[in-house]
Design an enzyme around this catalytic site. Sequence first.
Site, PDB file in Angstrom:
ATOM      1  N   LYS A 161       0.998  -1.178   0.043  1.00 13.84           N
ATOM      2  CA  LYS A 161       0.034  -0.209   0.156  1.00 13.84           C
ATOM      3  C   LYS A 161       0.930   1.363  -0.090  1.00 13.84           C
ATOM      4  O   LYS A 161       1.264   1.733   1.170  1.00 13.84           O
ATOM      5  CB  LYS A 161      -1.039   0.143   1.170  1.00 13.84           C
ATOM      6  CG  LYS A 161      -2.087   1.070   1.179  1.00 13.84           C
ATOM      7  CD  LYS A 161      -3.086   0.429   2.098  1.00 13.84           C
ATOM      8  CE  LYS A 161      -4.198   1.766   2.286  1.00 13.84           C
ATOM      9  NZ  LYS A 161      -4.831   1.877   1.302  1.00 13.84           N
TER      10      LYS A 161
HETATM   11  N1  PMP Z   1      -7.827  -1.753  -2.555  1.00 12.43           N
HETATM   12  C1  PMP Z   1      -7.324  -0.527  -2.415  1.00 12.43           C
HETATM   13  C2  PMP Z   1      -6.536  -0.012  -3.744  1.00 12.43           C
HETATM   14  C3  PMP Z   1      -7.317  -0.001  -1.207  1.00 12.43           C
HETATM   15  O1  PMP Z   1      -6.621   1.421  -0.976  1.00 12.43           O
HETATM   16  C4  PMP Z   1      -8.065  -0.555  -0.159  1.00 12.43           C
HETATM   17  C5  PMP Z   1      -8.043   0.301   1.116  1.00 12.43           C
HETATM   18  N2  PMP Z   1      -6.956  -0.082   2.112  1.00 12.43           N
HETATM   19  C6  PMP Z   1      -8.628  -1.767  -0.316  1.00 12.43           C
HETATM   20  C7  PMP Z   1      -8.412  -2.448  -1.423  1.00 12.43           C
HETATM   21  C8  PMP Z   1      -9.286  -2.445   0.830  1.00 12.43           C
HETATM   22  O2  PMP Z   1      -8.454  -2.738   1.705  1.00 12.43           O
HETATM   23  P1  PMP Z   1      -8.585  -2.878   3.351  1.00 12.43           P
HETATM   24  O3  PMP Z   1      -9.860  -3.828   3.517  1.00 12.43           O
HETATM   25  O4  PMP Z   1      -7.403  -3.684   4.184  1.00 12.43           O
HETATM   26  O5  PMP Z   1      -8.919  -1.503   3.901  1.00 12.43           O
END
Ligand code: PMP
Length: 311
Positions: A161
Amino acid sequence: MTARQTDWVFHNGDFVHARDLWLGSGPQGLQYGTGAFEGIRSYASITKGASLFRAPDHFARMTNSARFLRMNMTQSVEELVNVSAELLRRNGHLGDAYVRPIVYKLALEPGTPFGVRLRGVSSALTIMSLPMGSYIPKGGIRCAVSSWRKIPGSSLPSAAKLTGAYVSNAIATDEVTSAGYDDAIFLNQAGNVAEASTANIFLVRDGGVCTPGLDSDILEGITRNSVMALLERDLGVTVVERTVPRYELYTADEVFLTGTGCEIAPVIEIDGRPVGDGAGGPVTKAVAQAYDRAVRGADKGHQDWLTGIAV
Ligand code: PMP
């Protein structure tokens, strides 16, 4: 997001007021997008107090994202979770709230030559918090497939991320919100469904549930993982991770997004076509209910997802 000036933030090992934070004339992370971040929610629980939801999983993912950029987190996952709980306590953010940790490249160390690089660059860690309730309309959202494709894993790993990657998400969101939609759906370079701008995507067809697999250039969402566990246990449905062709977006009975921020968001329209009957569906509703129970401590089977914030 930005912390309120009077709030505490945790910066490089100390709690300081946001107004006292000075980031210098140009952190490398700002210039080159070399940073890693997370979004973590905390919830007022049904009994008393508040709890962080799956905070160790978020900090574990962040530690890996940082490591990929050759940044070593100086705190352990457990320490970072404790710091986040302390931050929420200090800021009085004990209702529904959001924690945003970010670790980023700061400045070239003495002797490091000018240039875009990972080695020989110092880094900084900041954690901030903000009160934040649900922001997705209960009736669902309208999405459009963006003409911008997902950055392929061969160029930037979607499992990490990374701040720089979100330029692409921002232009995709800008494109579809300018056309009146709420969120963008990315296809990957092969033209198959990847994910939404900040959420994973699930499709329901004939009672079966599928979601793009990790080889579809997605972030392995923690909400995605929670939803898969809840669906398996509560509805006896095993989610199939597979390639999802674009066609299925237009023929699914139900579509929903999952993410820390958007939680469980029913998608009621895609590219001007209603999804199912256009009013959300039973699987989405069951998942949203189960998720809400889990995050608020009402699910006895998933207390391990919660870190209580002692007050
Ligand atoms: N995909 C992207 C591109 C994101 O930014 C997020 C948010 N973190 C998610 C999926 C979902 O991830 P999570 O459930 O861990 O928040």
